[in-house]
Design a protein around this motif. Structure first.
Motif, PDB file in Angstrom:
ATOM      1  N   ARG B  80      52.107  32.396  49.199  1.00  0.00           N
ATOM      2  CA  ARG B  80      50.952  33.190  49.643  1.00  0.00           C
ATOM      3  C   ARG B  80      51.238  33.926  50.941  1.00  0.00           C
ATOM      4  N   ARG B  81      52.195  33.420  51.737  1.00  0.00           N
ATOM      5  CA  ARG B  81      52.531  34.132  52.971  1.00  0.00           C
ATOM      6  C   ARG B  81      53.242  35.445  52.683  1.00  0.00           C
ATOM      7  N   GLN B  82      53.754  35.594  51.455  1.00  0.00           N
ATOM      8  CA  GLN B  82      54.423  36.853  51.098  1.00  0.00           C
ATOM      9  C   GLN B  82      53.440  37.845  50.499  1.00  0.00           C
ATOM     10  N   ILE B  83      52.172  37.424  50.367  1.00  0.00           N
ATOM     11  CA  ILE B  83      51.185  38.255  49.692  1.00  0.00           C
ATOM     12  C   ILE B  83      49.976  38.442  50.602  1.00  0.00           C
ATOM     13  N   GLY B  84      49.620  39.706  50.861  1.00  0.00           N
ATOM     14  CA  GLY B  84      48.369  39.956  51.576  1.00  0.00           C
ATOM     15  C   GLY B  84      47.267  40.162  50.549  1.00  0.00           C
ATOM     16  N   VAL B  85      46.080  39.597  50.803  1.00  0.00           N
ATOM     17  CA  VAL B  85      44.979  39.781  49.840  1.00  0.00           C
ATOM     18  C   VAL B  85      43.754  40.331  50.525  1.00  0.00           C
ATOM     19  N   VAL B  86      43.063  41.224  49.819  1.00  0.00           N
ATOM     20  CA  VAL B  86      41.801  41.782  50.302  1.00  0.00           C
ATOM     21  C   VAL B  86      40.770  41.555  49.204  1.00  0.00           C
ATOM     22  N   PHE B  87      39.622  41.001  49.596  1.00  0.00           N
ATOM     23  CA  PHE B  87      38.576  40.704  48.610  1.00  0.00           C
ATOM     24  C   PHE B  87      37.378  41.601  48.810  1.00  0.00           C
ATOM     25  N   GLN B  88      36.584  41.702  47.752  1.00  0.00           N
ATOM     26  CA  GLN B  88      35.347  42.459  47.869  1.00  0.00           C
ATOM     27  C   GLN B  88      34.446  41.821  48.928  1.00  0.00           C
ATOM     28  N   ASN B  89      34.362  40.497  48.884  1.00  0.00           N
ATOM     29  CA  ASN B  89      33.511  39.804  49.860  1.00  0.00           C
ATOM     30  C   ASN B  89      34.331  39.363  51.078  1.00  0.00           C
ATOM     31  N   ILE B 150      41.471  43.897  55.745  1.00  0.00           N
ATOM     32  CA  ILE B 150      42.749  44.546  55.457  1.00  0.00           C
ATOM     33  C   ILE B 150      43.759  44.267  56.576  1.00  0.00           C
ATOM     34  N   ALA B 151      43.280  44.329  57.820  1.00  0.00           N
ATOM     35  CA  ALA B 151      44.183  44.041  58.945  1.00  0.00           C
ATOM     36  C   ALA B 151      44.740  42.625  58.810  1.00  0.00           C
ATOM     37  N   ARG B 152      43.881  41.684  58.426  1.00  0.00           N
ATOM     38  CA  ARG B 152      44.350  40.307  58.253  1.00  0.00           C
ATOM     39  C   ARG B 152      45.374  40.214  57.120  1.00  0.00           C
ATOM     40  N   ALA B 153      45.160  41.022  56.063  1.00  0.00           N
ATOM     41  CA  ALA B 153      46.070  40.960  54.918  1.00  0.00           C
ATOM     42  C   ALA B 153      47.457  41.510  55.257  1.00  0.00           C
TER      43      ALA B 153
END
Ligand SMILES: Nc1ncnc2c1ncn2[C@@H]1O[C@H](COP(=O)(O)OP(=O)(O)O)[C@@H](O)[C@H]1O
Ligand SMILES: [Mg+2]
Lengths: 320, 231
Positions: B80-89, B150-153
């Motif tokens: 998961r550290r290799q993947i940034g995720v952005v959610f609707q919520n 997004i910045a966090r992702a």
């Protein structure tokens, strides 16, 4: 050359990571403590509950070491009372006392003839009238001896046997029976303290476990996000383990306070009582080692409770 | 090299519905792809399989060269550290500042202290929220919150960025801004996969589209020829 530089770079990277890890631990520890202070009333309640639970066996322990000290203080002045046979007259009694003064195992010998024994009895018992009604003095002559200090209980028993075998002596009584009873009582108390400590330790673990379970529940969102962005189990666990540790250590401190205050409250009456018996006896406190042990066990129980809660409940919280 | 590869992947939920059935596709490194399909088509399921929030019932998933079958529970965080995720919520935490929200992935991966500040500010600068770092995210608008997400992702510079309905709650202008951000990250080499049912928005951008229907993935080339989808 390039290799050496590479190794150096690697080393400094590892150093950076270690420093980051340490800083993170420090921050989590601080943060967990601040969280406890942010809800002072409920934290204080938990600390007090743990404190009281730990104070009970700790007080019992303090009581026991004091009883033991009391027994030891008396031990050194053990006495034997030799009751002479009724047909042994005062002259023979005195002669026996003289002979016993030369005994290397005895440091003090005191002869009480039958008339003095009667007078003493009359004075302390208040049965003067009854005694007046008797034709004859019913009391035997008495030799009180004090053995040299530091004899073991077993050795004292041998001495008692040797003295009671003397032809003039009817019976030799060791004034040590209450000390033995005290020791038996202390042994029983130790068992009780251990059982109590085990039960209450279990109680502390459950109390902390339940408190941590609630903390986990209230931070569910945070746990989900941490797992989503790649937090390991250890990372998720850490703040809760520190919280448990702080509950335990704080509880240990409370327990120490409870014990110290009870000792302080009791020290006055105990000093008065000891004064009545002409004794220098005073209450011993927990001592440094036992105090540290109390904190340590508080901390360990806190950690154990937190582990239990974390092991049971963190796995249930997964991002969905 | 393929950043994501699905090899005949099926996902059946315990309740019986099959969300994916023998779906196969590849997304190459450095591509930006949209994933469409009606609500309930299985878009979220597909993204969850990439992040190992779910495991396939059948078939194999490869991410960044790793067969996810070989990644056990304890290794999931490192995937998961290799993947940034952005959610609707957006999943922000309202008990801390914008800065602390964005810093979270860095703290988790043991980033040195001095570097955290620098990287968080770089990420916030990219999404245009540098002046809000001390705010609580609850005080921000919906569009701003999404940009914090997004910045966090991206703060960890992951090679892969996933977004699940990232513009679902935003008006068209904010949605276009958010898409612009994804395009920027893609331009610096990040592979981007965006699930969305906002057909109008997707059609307005020239990126390849995968659509999900009946548990199967069908690929359409880019609406304009600028960014061809090969695969
Ligand atoms: N955790 C779950 N348990 C059972 N069924 C699920 C679960 N998640 C999704 N589904 C079902 O799988 C199908 C696909 O859902 P989803 O992937 O969320 O679609 P989308 O994101 O395209 O709307 C739906 O029929 C949904 O009801
Ligand atoms: Mg969805």
């Amino acid at each position: 050359m390039a290799d050496a530089q590479g190794a150096q770079r690697r080393q400094s990277r590892i150093r950076d990571m270690l420093a980051g890890w340490r800083a993170h631990h420090g921050e989590v520890a601080r943060n967990s403590f601040q969280r406890l202070l942010a809800t002072p009333v409920s934290s204080a309640m938990t600390w007090l509950v743990i404190g009281i639970a730990l104070a009970l066996p700790a007080s019992l322990y303090v009581g026991l070491i004091n009883m033991q000290a009391l027994g030891e203080a008396w031990d050194s002045t053990a006495r034997l009372s030799l009751y002479l046979k009724m047909d042994v007259d005062d002259a023979r009694g005195k002669a026996l006392a003289e002979a016993l003064r030369k005994d290397s195992e005895l440091v003090a010998v005191q002869f009480t003839d039958r008339a003095s024994a009667l007078a003493e009895f009359r004075a302390i018992s208040g049965f003067g009238d009854v005694l007046d009604g008797l034709d004859e003095n019913p009391l035997p002559a008495l030799i009180t001896v004090e053995p040299v200090a530091g004899l073991s209980a077993e050795h004292l028993g041998q001495l008692q046997q040797r003295l009671s075998a003397l032809p003039e002596v009817e019976s030799a009584q060791l004034d040590l029976e209450w000390v033995q009873r005290l020791y038996a009582l202390v042994k029983l108390g130790q068992r009780l303290a251990i059982t109590l400590a085990a039960l209450l330790a279990l109680g502390v673990i459950l109390v902390i476990g339940n408190t941590i379970r609630l903390a986990i529940e209230s931070r569910r969102d945070e746990i989900v996000v941490i797992k989503l962005v790649g937090g390991t189990d250890a990372f998720v666990r850490r703040p809760f383990l520190y919280t448990g540790l702080w509950y335990g250590v704080g509880g240990g401190l409370c327990a120490w306070l409870v014990v110290a205050i009870s000792l302080w409250v009791m020290s006055g009456p105990v000093a008065r009582l000891a004064g009545l018996y002409g004794s220098e006896f005073s209450l011993d406190g927990l001592g440094l080692v036992a105090t540290l042990l109390l904190w340590l066990s508080g901390g360990l129980l806190g950690l154990a409770g937190a582990w239990l809660a974390v092991a049971r409940h963190l796995g249930d919280i997964e991002p969905k | 090299m393929a950043m994501i590869r699905f090899d005949s992947v099926s996902k059946r939920y315990p309740e019986g519905h099959e969300a994916l059935s023998r779906a196969s596709f590849e997304i190459d490194e450095g591509q930006m792809v949209f994933l469409t399909g009606h609500s309930g088509a299985g878009k979220s399921t597909l993204l969850k399989l990439v992040m190992l929030m779910e495991r396939p019932s059948q078939g194999q998933v490869f991410v960044n060269g790793q067969n996810l079958r070989n990644i056990g529970r304890l290794k999931i965080p490192f995937l998961r550290r290799q993947i940034g995720v952005v959610f609707q919520n957006h999943q922000l935490l309202f008990d801390r500042t914008v800065f602390d929200n964005v810093a979270l992935p860095l703290i988790i991966s043991g980033c040195p202290h001095q570097e955290i500040g620098r990287r968080v500010r770089a990420a916030l600068d990219k999404v245009g929220l540098l002046d809000k770092e001390r705010n609580n995210p609850i005080t921000l608008s919906g569009g701003e919150q999404q940009r914090v997400g997004i910045a966090r992702a991206v703060v960890n510079k992951p090679p892969l960025l996933l977004a699940d309905e990232p513009t679902g709650n935003l008006d068209p202008q904010l949605a276009a801004e958010v898409m612009g951000l994804f395009q920027q990250f893609n331009q610096v080499g990040v592979t981007v996969l965006i699930a969305s049912h906002d057909i109008a928005l997707i059609k307005s951008l020239s990126y390849p589209i995968m659509s999900l229907k009946g548990g199967q993935v069908t690929r359409q080339p880019a609406t304009e020829a600028e960014v061809p989808f090969d695969g």
